[in-house]
Design an enzyme around this catalytic site. Structure first.
Site, PDB file in Angstrom:
ATOM      1  N   THR A   1      73.771 101.567  23.396  1.00  0.00           N
ATOM      2  CA  THR A   1      74.670 102.713  23.461  1.00  0.00           C
ATOM      3  C   THR A   1      74.022 103.801  22.626  1.00  0.00           C
ATOM      4  OG1 THR A   1      76.597 101.247  23.602  1.00  0.00           O
ATOM      5  CG2 THR A   1      77.017 103.531  23.040  1.00  0.00           C
TER       6      THR A   1
ATOM      7  N   CYS B   1      69.287  93.330  27.463  1.00  0.00           N
ATOM      8  CA  CYS B   1      69.222  94.417  26.488  1.00  0.00           C
ATOM      9  C   CYS B   1      70.431  95.319  26.702  1.00  0.00           C
ATOM     10  CB  CYS B   1      67.929  95.216  26.699  1.00  0.00           C
ATOM     11  SG  CYS B   1      67.772  96.621  25.597  1.00  0.00           S
ATOM     12  N   ILE B   2      71.027  95.727  25.611  1.00  0.00           N
ATOM     13  CA  ILE B   2      72.155  96.657  25.685  1.00  0.00           C
ATOM     14  C   ILE B   2      71.902  97.772  24.680  1.00  0.00           C
ATOM     15  CG2 ILE B   2      73.494  95.296  24.039  1.00  0.00           C
ATOM     16  CD1 ILE B   2      76.026  96.209  25.497  1.00  0.00           C
TER      17      ILE B   2
ATOM     18  N   GLN C   1      78.217 105.802  20.012  1.00  0.00           N
ATOM     19  CA  GLN C   1      78.572 104.505  19.445  1.00  0.00           C
ATOM     20  C   GLN C   1      79.965 104.561  18.835  1.00  0.00           C
ATOM     21  OE1 GLN C   1      75.300 103.531  16.832  1.00  0.00           O
ATOM     22  NE2 GLN C   1      73.979 102.998  18.549  1.00  0.00           N
TER      23      GLN C   1
ATOM     24  N   SER D   1      70.309  90.546  17.814  1.00  0.00           N
ATOM     25  CA  SER D   1      70.180  91.410  16.638  1.00  0.00           C
ATOM     26  C   SER D   1      71.502  91.386  15.858  1.00  0.00           C
ATOM     27  CB  SER D   1      69.877  92.838  17.074  1.00  0.00           C
ATOM     28  OG  SER D   1      70.996  93.386  17.748  1.00  0.00           O
TER      29      SER D   1
ATOM     30  N   LYS E   1      82.735 103.906  20.289  1.00  0.00           N
ATOM     31  CA  LYS E   1      83.720 104.471  21.224  1.00  0.00           C
ATOM     32  C   LYS E   1      84.119 103.460  22.299  1.00  0.00           C
ATOM     33  CE  LYS E   1      82.034 109.195  20.650  1.00  0.00           C
ATOM     34  NZ  LYS E   1      81.406 110.360  21.305  1.00  0.00           N
ATOM     35  N   GLY E   2      83.608 102.234  22.211  1.00  0.00           N
ATOM     36  CA  GLY E   2      83.985 101.200  23.167  1.00  0.00           C
ATOM     37  C   GLY E   2      83.045 101.036  24.352  1.00  0.00           C
TER      38      GLY E   2
ATOM     39  N   GLU F   1      70.820  87.452  25.731  1.00  0.00           N
ATOM     40  CA  GLU F   1      69.511  86.929  25.369  1.00  0.00           C
ATOM     41  C   GLU F   1      69.467  86.671  23.860  1.00  0.00           C
ATOM     42  OE1 GLU F   1      65.966  88.415  27.569  1.00  0.00           O
ATOM     43  OE2 GLU F   1      65.414  89.145  25.567  1.00  0.00           O
TER      44      GLU F   1
END
Length: 133
Positions: free
Chosen positions: A26, A23-24, A31, A61, A33-34, A57
């Site tokens: 920001t 899962c990631i 968001q 999305s 902004k790298g 995984e």
């Protein structure tokens, strides 16, 4: 002043299918902004340290695909242009071992870039160096 969280990622310590990122996230105000790209790159650097190849995984999305596709493309192209001593004799598995990107993600990315050709079941990267730059 001080330190502030901008996002996070989670990783399965032991993944049977080779996921290097579960899962990631920001945070919305951070968001574009790298930071997401940084977290993705960090997950692959951990995979290199573990001497493994990895993949996020699945299924991903829409936002995950938006983040990963350019990361994979730039990483693979950078490898082919700058880190590959003999680009004329390079296999998908060689690219995978050096970048820690799973072979299926490399094939997907090269297909998306329209530079992967299959002749008699053998993959070829068909792109001139100038096109890759």
């Amino acid at each position: 002043r001080g330190f502030h969280p901008v996002g996070y990622y989670s990783k399965e310590k032991y993944s049977d299918v080779g996921y290097n990122l579960a899962c990631i996230l920001t945070f919305p105000c951070h968001q574009r902004k790298g930071y997401g790209r940084f977290l993705i790159a960090f997950s692959y650097e951990l995979s290199k340290k573990e001497e493994k190849v990895g993949s996020p995984e699945k299924p991903m999305s829409d936002l995950g695909q938006q983040a990963y596709k350019p990361f994979w493309a730039s990483t693979i192209i950078d490898f082919l242009l700058n880190q590959c001593p003999d680009a004329t004799n390079m296999s998908i598995m060689d690219i995978s071992k050096k970048t820690s990107i799973m072979a299926e993600d490399i094939v997907f990315t090269l297909n998306q870039l329209s530079i992967l050709k299959i002749i008699n079941g053998v993959y070829f990267i068909a792109a001139e160096e100038g096109l890759l730059r």
